[in-house]
Design an enzyme around this catalytic site. Structure first.
Site, PDB file in Angstrom:
ATOM      1  N   THR A  35       0.834  -1.213   0.000  1.00  9.61           N
ATOM      2  CA  THR A  35       0.000   0.000   0.000  1.00  9.61           C
ATOM      3  C   THR A  35       0.864   1.256   0.000  1.00  9.61           C
ATOM      4  OG1 THR A  35      -0.179  -0.132   2.413  1.00  9.61           O
ATOM      5  CG2 THR A  35      -1.998  -1.062   1.148  1.00  9.61           C
ATOM      6  N   TYR A 142      -8.804  -5.749  13.471  1.00  7.37           N
ATOM      7  CA  TYR A 142      -7.729  -4.758  13.351  1.00  7.37           C
ATOM      8  C   TYR A 142      -7.289  -4.277  14.740  1.00  7.37           C
ATOM      9  CZ  TYR A 142      -5.483  -0.279  12.903  1.00  7.37           C
ATOM     10  OH  TYR A 142      -4.606   0.765  13.066  1.00  7.37           O
TER      11      TYR A 142
HETATM   12  C1  WQD Z   1     -14.791   8.976  11.437  1.00  8.98           C
HETATM   13  C2  WQD Z   1     -16.238   9.342  11.667  1.00  8.98           C
HETATM   14  C3  WQD Z   1     -17.779   7.699  10.803  1.00  8.98           C
HETATM   15  C4  WQD Z   1     -16.920   8.236   6.583  1.00  8.98           C
HETATM   16  C5  WQD Z   1     -10.897   4.507  12.026  1.00  8.98           C
HETATM   17  C6  WQD Z   1     -10.421   3.286  12.707  1.00  8.98           C
HETATM   18  C7  WQD Z   1      -9.422   3.644  13.779  1.00  8.98           C
HETATM   19  C8  WQD Z   1      -8.317   4.512  13.231  1.00  8.98           C
HETATM   20  C9  WQD Z   1      -8.851   5.669  12.487  1.00  8.98           C
HETATM   21  C10 WQD Z   1      -6.368   3.323  12.522  1.00  8.98           C
HETATM   22  C11 WQD Z   1     -17.102   8.151  12.104  1.00  8.98           C
HETATM   23  C12 WQD Z   1     -17.923   9.016  10.083  1.00  8.98           C
HETATM   24  C13 WQD Z   1     -16.924   8.303   7.957  1.00  8.98           C
HETATM   25  C14 WQD Z   1     -18.007   8.806   5.858  1.00  8.98           C
HETATM   26  C15 WQD Z   1     -19.004   9.474   7.942  1.00  8.98           C
HETATM   27  N1  WQD Z   1      -7.495   3.820  12.294  1.00  8.98           N
HETATM   28  N2  WQD Z   1     -17.941   8.901   8.622  1.00  8.98           N
HETATM   29  N3  WQD Z   1     -18.988   9.409   6.581  1.00  8.98           N
HETATM   30  O1  WQD Z   1     -13.947   4.890  12.345  1.00  8.98           O
HETATM   31  O2  WQD Z   1     -13.261   6.871  13.777  1.00  8.98           O
HETATM   32  O3  WQD Z   1     -11.572   5.308  12.984  1.00  8.98           O
HETATM   33  O4  WQD Z   1      -9.803   5.225  11.512  1.00  8.98           O
HETATM   34  O5  WQD Z   1      -5.822   3.081  13.543  1.00  8.98           O
HETATM   35  O6  WQD Z   1      -8.942   2.494  14.269  1.00  8.98           O
HETATM   36  O7  WQD Z   1     -11.522   2.625  13.300  1.00  8.98           O
HETATM   37  O8  WQD Z   1     -12.576   6.800  11.359  1.00  8.98           O
HETATM   38  O9  WQD Z   1     -12.612   8.194   9.372  1.00  8.98           O
HETATM   39  O10 WQD Z   1     -13.770   5.955   9.286  1.00  8.98           O
HETATM   40  O11 WQD Z   1     -14.761   7.783  10.645  1.00  8.98           O
HETATM   41  O12 WQD Z   1     -19.925  10.018   8.540  1.00  8.98           O
HETATM   42  O13 WQD Z   1     -18.071   8.783   4.645  1.00  8.98           O
HETATM   43  O14 WQD Z   1     -16.781   9.760  10.417  1.00  8.98           O
HETATM   44  O15 WQD Z   1     -19.014   7.106  11.007  1.00  8.98           O
HETATM   45  O16 WQD Z   1     -18.044   8.621  12.987  1.00  8.98           O
HETATM   46  P1  WQD Z   1     -12.968   5.924  12.662  1.00  8.98           P
HETATM   47  P2  WQD Z   1     -13.394   7.150  10.064  1.00  8.98           P
END
Ligand code: WQD
Length: 317
Positions: A35, A142
């Site tokens: 990646t 993960y």
């Molecule tokens: C953020 C918020 C979504 C996309 C993940 C991993 C975590 C870490 C960081 C590595 C959430 C919302 C998202 C969209 C949305 N990774 N969202 N519309 O889930 O907090 O964390 O990435 O270590 O382990 O779990 O990050 O960016 O996916 O989401 O509303 O199109 O944005 O529901 O509330 P997340 P995310």
């Protein structure tokens, strides 16, 4: 210092490499480019798949050729959803990769390691801010691989390893176009890519028990995160390490709507977001307690949400 960076051609790794070089350190990058992107980094990339059985010998040789002051281990798979689909591959790559790295480090008496961990180790915390002692239970493979990784680092103290686990919160932003996060895996890069395609960003869930009903996260600029890695290496030089695990965040929460509000300003596009159902497995609120990293490293994030979103937009355009 001489630093060995695994996963150094990735989005976060390349920011760590760039900062380390700016600060006068020499950096050797290991990355299998699954990646990672080779032209994110100036120098050569040593192509080693850490999970493959011959990696111990290859890493040992590298460590014999150069006496590294520390290893920063970022190479890993990091897609939560994918980890649910192919958990075995996540355990093989994330746990196997770290096991091989530790075997090589032990063999070559290489004692300092900074490990990329994640706030995903906390699972679904119910606290306003989570501190490192919170007994979290990861809710996906993960996050499980990251928590097991922390245990592996801890166990290696038995043979003399000095290790630090950095639990990243929501990393975003970019130093430059070259180092942009090109994967559409997280809110900010996803929303930017949608806008560039003329689509509307989607909000997953508007009925959470938060001020505006959308989920709250702690967004930390990747340049601040890079700084935390170098501070962690310095910490490993101290005679005693009181703590092994540190949150890396800002201590400030921002909702999905606030993030998209900043994106509206940064892009100058007056978009409307699509309000959608909740995405399964999202904690309503995940914000770091930064007391420990502030007190022990003297770390304080210098960028806020505005700069994070603007730098991500600028890097993608
Ligand atoms: C953020 C918020 C979504 C996309 C993940 C991993 C975590 C870490 C960081 C590595 C959430 C919302 C998202 C969209 C949305 N990774 N969202 N519309 O889930 O907090 O964390 O990435 O270590 O382990 O779990 O990050 O960016 O996916 O989401 O509303 O199109 O944005 O529901 O509330 P997340 P995310």
């Amino acid at each position: 210092m001489k630093l060995l960076l695994t996963g150094g051609a990735g989005y976060i790794g390349a920011h760590v490499a760039a900062l380390a070089e700016r600060e006068g350190h020499s950096v050797t990058i290991v990355d299998d480019l699954s990646t990672g992107i080779a032209n994110r980094v100036p120098g050569p990339v040593v192509d080693i798949n850490l999970a493959s059985p011959d990696s111990v010998e290859k890493l040992s040789r590298l460590m014999r050729d150069t006496e590294f002051d520390a290893v920063i281990h970022l190479a890993a798979r990091k897609q939560v959803g994918q980890s649910v689909q192919i958990p075995e591959q996540y355990f093989l790559d994330n746990i196997g990769g770290l096991a091989n790295l530790l075997l090589a480090m032990r063999q070559e008496d290489q004692q300092k390691l900074v490990f990329s961990s994640s706030a995903a180790t906390y699972g679904m915390p119910t606290l306003d801010v989570v501190d490192e002692n919170y007994p979290g239970v990861p809710i996906n493979p993960y996050g499980q691989t990251k928590l097991i990784g922390e245990w592996m680092v801890k166990n290696a103290a038995n043979w003399g390893l000095r290790g630090v686990n950095l639990r990243y919160f929501n990393v975003a932003g970019s130093e430059s176009k070259k180092l942009a996060d090109t994967a559409e895996l997280n809110l900010i890069p996803i929303a930017i890519a949608q806008l560039k395609r003329g689509e509307q960003p989607i909000v997953f869930g508007t009925d959470y028990p938060t001020q505006d009903g959308t989920c709250i996260r702690d967004y930390v600029h990747v340049e601040d995160l890079a700084k935390a890695h170098l501070m962690a290496v310095d910490y490993l030089d101290m005679p005693v390490q009181e703590f092994a695990t540190f949150n890396v965040g800002t201590g400030q929460g921002a909702s999905v709507l606030q993030v998209l509000g900043e994106l509206r300003k940064a892009s100058g596009i007056e978009f409307e977001e699509v309000l959608a159902d909740r995405r399964p497995g999202d904690p309503p609120r995940l914000v770091a307690s930064t007391d420990r990293i502030e007190k022990i490293f003297g770390f304080k994030a210098s960028f806020g949400l505005k700069e994070i979103v603007k730098s991500a937009w600028d890097a993608a355009n």
